[in-house]
Enzyme design. Structure first.
Site, short mmCIF file in Angstrom:
data_model
loop_
_atom_site.label_atom_id
_atom_site.label_comp_id
_atom_site.label_asym_id
_atom_site.label_seq_id
_atom_site.Cartn_x
_atom_site.Cartn_y
_atom_site.Cartn_z
N HIS A 240 0.78 -1.38 0.14
CA HIS A 240 0.13 0.04 -0.06
C HIS A 240 1.09 1.29 -0.01
O HIS A 240 1.86 1.31 0.80
CB HIS A 240 -0.87 0.05 1.26
CG HIS A 240 -1.92 1.03 1.26
ND1 HIS A 240 -1.71 2.33 1.23
CD2 HIS A 240 -3.25 0.77 1.35
CE1 HIS A 240 -2.92 3.09 1.12
NE2 HIS A 240 -3.94 2.06 1.32
N LEU A 250 -1.16 2.05 8.49
CA LEU A 250 -1.84 2.47 7.30
C LEU A 250 -2.56 3.95 7.31
O LEU A 250 -3.09 4.02 8.59
CB LEU A 250 -2.92 1.37 6.88
CG LEU A 250 -3.57 1.72 5.54
CD1 LEU A 250 -2.38 1.09 4.42
CD2 LEU A 250 -4.78 0.95 5.31
N GLU A 253 -6.51 4.92 1.65
CA GLU A 253 -6.59 5.54 0.47
C GLU A 253 -7.49 6.56 0.34
O GLU A 253 -7.70 7.45 -0.47
CB GLU A 253 -6.66 4.46 -0.59
CG GLU A 253 -6.38 4.66 -2.15
CD GLU A 253 -6.53 3.28 -2.70
OE1 GLU A 253 -5.41 2.89 -3.13
OE2 GLU A 253 -7.38 2.91 -3.25
N ARG A 392 -4.87 -5.82 -6.18
CA ARG A 392 -6.37 -5.71 -5.76
C ARG A 392 -6.57 -4.35 -5.78
O ARG A 392 -5.88 -3.39 -5.36
CB ARG A 392 -6.37 -6.34 -4.09
CG ARG A 392 -7.91 -5.88 -3.44
CD ARG A 392 -7.92 -6.52 -2.36
NE ARG A 392 -7.08 -5.80 -1.19
CZ ARG A 392 -7.68 -4.84 -0.50
NH1 ARG A 392 -8.63 -4.13 -0.83
NH2 ARG A 392 -6.67 -4.43 0.39
C1 LIG Z 1 -5.08 -1.73 8.28
C2 LIG Z 1 -5.96 -2.30 7.07
C3 LIG Z 1 -6.76 -1.69 6.43
C4 LIG Z 1 -7.54 -2.35 5.32
N1 LIG Z 1 -8.59 -1.33 4.84
C5 LIG Z 1 -9.34 -1.90 4.10
C6 LIG Z 1 -10.80 -1.21 3.54
O1 LIG Z 1 -10.79 -0.16 3.81
N2 LIG Z 1 -11.23 -1.90 2.50
C7 LIG Z 1 -11.02 -3.18 2.15
O2 LIG Z 1 -11.79 -3.60 1.31
N3 LIG Z 1 -9.86 -4.01 2.59
C8 LIG Z 1 -9.31 -3.15 3.49
N4 LIG Z 1 -8.12 -4.02 3.98
C9 LIG Z 1 -8.04 -5.40 3.82
C10 LIG Z 1 -9.20 -6.47 4.55
O3 LIG Z 1 -9.34 -5.63 5.83
C11 LIG Z 1 -8.77 -7.48 4.99
O4 LIG Z 1 -8.31 -8.33 3.73
C12 LIG Z 1 -9.93 -8.44 5.18
O5 LIG Z 1 -10.82 -7.92 6.38
C13 LIG Z 1 -9.59 -9.76 5.73
O6 LIG Z 1 -10.53 -10.56 6.28
P1 LIG Z 1 -10.47 -11.97 6.60
O7 LIG Z 1 -11.97 -12.39 7.34
O8 LIG Z 1 -10.11 -12.92 5.51
O9 LIG Z 1 -9.75 -12.26 7.80
P2 LIG Z 1 -9.27 -11.41 9.23
O10 LIG Z 1 -9.90 -10.36 9.50
O11 LIG Z 1 -7.64 -11.18 9.21
O12 LIG Z 1 -9.40 -12.76 10.35
C14 LIG Z 1 -8.52 -13.72 10.26
C15 LIG Z 1 -9.18 -14.67 11.55
O13 LIG Z 1 -8.42 -15.91 11.44
C16 LIG Z 1 -8.06 -16.27 12.90
N5 LIG Z 1 -6.81 -17.05 12.74
C17 LIG Z 1 -5.66 -16.97 12.15
N6 LIG Z 1 -4.83 -18.04 12.15
C18 LIG Z 1 -5.59 -18.64 13.22
C19 LIG Z 1 -5.17 -19.99 13.78
N7 LIG Z 1 -4.00 -20.70 13.45
N8 LIG Z 1 -6.02 -20.58 14.66
C20 LIG Z 1 -7.25 -19.96 14.86
N9 LIG Z 1 -7.48 -18.87 14.50
C21 LIG Z 1 -6.69 -18.25 13.50
C22 LIG Z 1 -7.86 -15.00 13.38
O14 LIG Z 1 -7.86 -15.05 14.72
C23 LIG Z 1 -8.93 -14.09 12.84
O15 LIG Z 1 -9.92 -14.44 13.61
C24 LIG Z 1 -7.28 -3.53 5.22
C25 LIG Z 1 -6.28 -4.28 5.82
C26 LIG Z 1 -5.56 -3.69 6.78
C27 LIG Z 1 -4.50 -4.39 7.21
#
Ligand SMILES: Cc1cc2nc3c(=O)[nH]c(=O)nc-3n(C[C@H](O)[C@H](O)[C@H](O)COP(=O)(O)OP(=O)(O)OC[C@H]3O[C@@H](n4cnc5c(N)ncnc54)[C@H](O)[C@@H]3O)c2cc1C
Length: 580
Positions: A240, A250, A253, A392
């Site tokens: 980013h 972060l 954007e 992305r």
């Molecule tokens: C700072 C930041 C800002 C962002 N802003 C945006 C935005 O404005 N718009 C947008 O579209 N995207 C944004 N993104 C990207 C987006 O937020 C993420 O890609 C998305 O939320 C990921 O969601 P997820 O459900 O896949 O995983 P996550 O929300 O990362 O959740 C992962 C889960 O897996 C669990 N887990 C992992 N490993 C294990 C394990 N070994 N055992 C048990 N549990 C485990 C964790 O505890 C957690 O509950 C942003 C990302 C960041 C970092």
């Protein structure tokens, strides 16, 4: 056997947006559990700032077709267009559904969901920027996750917080459960289920400078890789453009969407040169490269390794109401008032485009020819559908999590078979044994190498050799250095021998996962001899559609990683030169 057993219809690993949205879909009739190594609402989804993309057209004309085109072009034509069409067509319904669930979106003066500009969002197939990002100030992920979590509570989903998953149990190509450890007690818990889904998020923590939370270590991606599941398009990792200099935290954007601009040491708005039509709102891969090119050319601020994000022209009211979170970060961490002074920024490792290969219903693929693993699903950042291809667009990840989380949920309900857990019993015992041996091996090891020091070296290697600019030589060096780090990992020692909240133990396991993922990334990047999206090879600076319009599939065998390739599904939009 020394473990506690639980039996569920559906088991989901990960309580971020993808996992919670899937849980909501399957809950009610079916007994559903969500396992998370964190408290559910601390998942990284809750850090998402800028917004979620949907062509609502609340502020100006927009259409799902333009959204689809932008996503395909943003992906540098590597995204699968069937999947992109599914996502962009479903975006409007999804956002309205979220609104009905209670997500407090920011509003237009007329009370409709407000929308703002974001990188690569355009109208009329690239003519000019369009306001497509729906947002709730700069806390969009936070409010979405809380709303969905509340709905899950209402529907009786069982959340197991601070349960760390160690392995997936796959027997005869059927996934029938997971092995986990309770971080509170150190006890081993086995979960049996008829359908298992991973929604375990990304792995930005492999890099030294990242916007990702500490939990972003790609655990389940690595576990499945080791269990024989291939990983798709690992060479594509997004940086980013605007992380706080030196910290990586972060700045959304959305700040540029609201009118912020990037300037170099000469006070020039340099994006005018790199993307004349949409300037600071170009896609992230291009802006990150532009910033680093300015720095390389000596135009970083005072010759240093950062440029300025200038929000001084936006005005206090907008900064305070639409960007309150990031302005508080700037004040807190940099001691700067962003309304008065420009903010030092540099690119930060942000998002994994690659991951566990899945079809549009979240079914995990075990080969490049489309075979699946029965009963195993994935969605969210850990999965590769692939809607983001080589790069992305902002706001498409939150959309991806809820669209494909829901679809995976629907597929799990529809395809759920009864599983003969008896036939898996041997496998359960074996996996429990392996897990117990691994834990006692780690606790008992007297090797003397430190988890922390290996992690520091890993992040350094990935940052130096596998980040925005890459070369054959640098990638070879990374592959060789990673081998050495893996040998050192065999000799790690941990000092905490206890059971309760042994985070030294879980960090050691996470390091092993990060090493495996990093290797897959470096090897995949080494072999892609072209530049596309976030993968930029200084030695092959051009995109090469003739040879490389294809997905990489990395397979792990005993001693090495093998690569195979999967053709793209033919699409509506033909690849063209990517100009903005
Ligand atoms: C700072 C930041 C800002 C962002 N802003 C945006 C935005 O404005 N718009 C947008 O579209 N995207 C944004 N993104 C990207 C987006 O937020 C993420 O890609 C998305 O939320 C990921 O969601 P997820 O459900 O896949 O995983 P996550 O929300 O990362 O959740 C992962 C889960 O897996 C669990 N887990 C992992 N490993 C294990 C394990 N070994 N055992 C048990 N549990 C485990 C964790 O505890 C957690 O509950 C942003 C990302 C960041 C970092």
């Amino acid at each position: 056997m020394n473990y506690i057993t639980h039996t569920y219809d559906i088991l989901i690993v990960g309580a971020g947006l993808a996992g919670s949205r899937a849980a909501l879909e399957v809950s009610g009739e079916l007994k559903t559990a969500v396992l998370t190594k964190l408290y559910p609402t601390r998942s990284h989804s809750s850090a998402a700032q800028g917004g979620i993309a949907a062509a609502l057209g609340n502020e100006e004309d927009d259409s799902p077709e333009w959204h689809m085109f932008d996503t395909v072009k943003g992906s540098d034509f590597l995204g699968d267009q069937d999947a992109i069409e599914v996502m962009t067509e479903d975006a409007i319904r999804t956002v309205i559904e979220l609104e009905h669930m209670g997500v407090p979106f920011s509003r237009t003066p007329k009370g409709r969901i407000a929308q703002r500009n974001f990188g690569g969002h355009t109208r009329d197939f690239g003519k000019a920027p369009v306001r497509r990002a729906c947002y709730s100030a700069d806390r969009t992920g936070h409010v979405m996750l809380h709303a969905i979590y509340e709905q899950c509570m209402r529907r009786g989903v069982d959340f197991f917080s601070e349960f760390y998953v160690l392995s997936f149990i796959i027997e005869n190509n059927v996934c029938c459960g997971v092995v986990s450890i309770s971080i509170h007690t150190g006890e081993l818990h086995l979960f049996k289920a008829k359908a298992v889904m991973t929604a375990s998020g990304g792995y930005g923590r492999i890099f030294k400078t990242t916007s990702n939370a500490y939990a972003g270590t790609g655990d389940c991606i690595a576990m499945l890789f080791n269990a024989g599941v291939p990983l798709e398009d690992m060479e594509f990792f997004q940086f980013h453009p605007t992380g706080l200099s030196g910290l990586g935290i972060l700045l959304t954007e959305g700040a540029r969407g609201e009118g912020g601009i990037l300037i170099n040491d000469k006070g020039e708005r340099f994006m005018e040169t790199y993307a004349p039509a949409i300037k600071d709102l170009a896609p992230r891969d291009m802006v990150s490269r532009a910033i680093l090119s300015e720095i390389k050319a000596g135009r970083g601020i005072n010759g240093k390794d950062y440029v300025y994000l200038d929000l001084t022209g936006i005005g206090r009211k907008i900064v305070e109401t639409r960007l309150p979170e990031i302005s508080s970060f700037v004040r807190l961490y940099m001691g700067i008032d962003p309304v008065e002074n420009p903010v030092p920024v540099q690119p930060t490792a942000h998002y994994a485009m690659g991951g566990i290969p899945v079809d549009i219903d979240g079914r995990v693929l075990r080969s490049e020819t489309g075979d699946i693993i029965d009963g195993l699903y994935a969605a969210g950042e850990c999965a590769c559908v692939s809607v983001h291809g080589a790069n992305r667009l902002g706001c498409n990840s939150l959309l991806d999590t809820v669209v494909f989380g829901r679809r995976a949920g629907k597929a799990m309900v529809k395809q759920m078979k009864s599983i003969d857990f008896e036939s898996c019993q041997k496998s359960f015992d074996l996996h429990a044994d392996i897990a117990l041996n691994r834990i006692s091996g780690l606790k008992g090891s007297k090797g003397g190498d430190s988890v922390n020091l290996i992690a520091i070296d890993l992040k350094e290697v990935m940052m130096n050799n596998c980040s925005v600019f890459r070369t054959e030589q640098g990638l070879w060096e990374a592959v060789n250095l990673l081998k050495v780090l893996k040998e050192r990992y065999e000799r790690i020692q941990i000092t905490d021998k206890g059971k309760i909240f042994n985070t030294e133990l879980t960090e050691a396991i996470e390091l092993g996962n990060m090493l495996d993922i990093s290797e897959a990334l470096a090897v995949s990047a080494l072999h892609r001899r072209e530049s596309r999206g976030a993968h930029y090879r200084e030695d092959f600076p051009d995109r090469n559609d003739l040879d490389w319009l294809t997905h990489t599939f990395a397979f792990k065998s005993e001693k090495r990683i093998d690569l195979r390739y999967k053709p793209l599904s033919a699409g509506r939009f033909e690849p063209v030169e990517r100009k903005y």
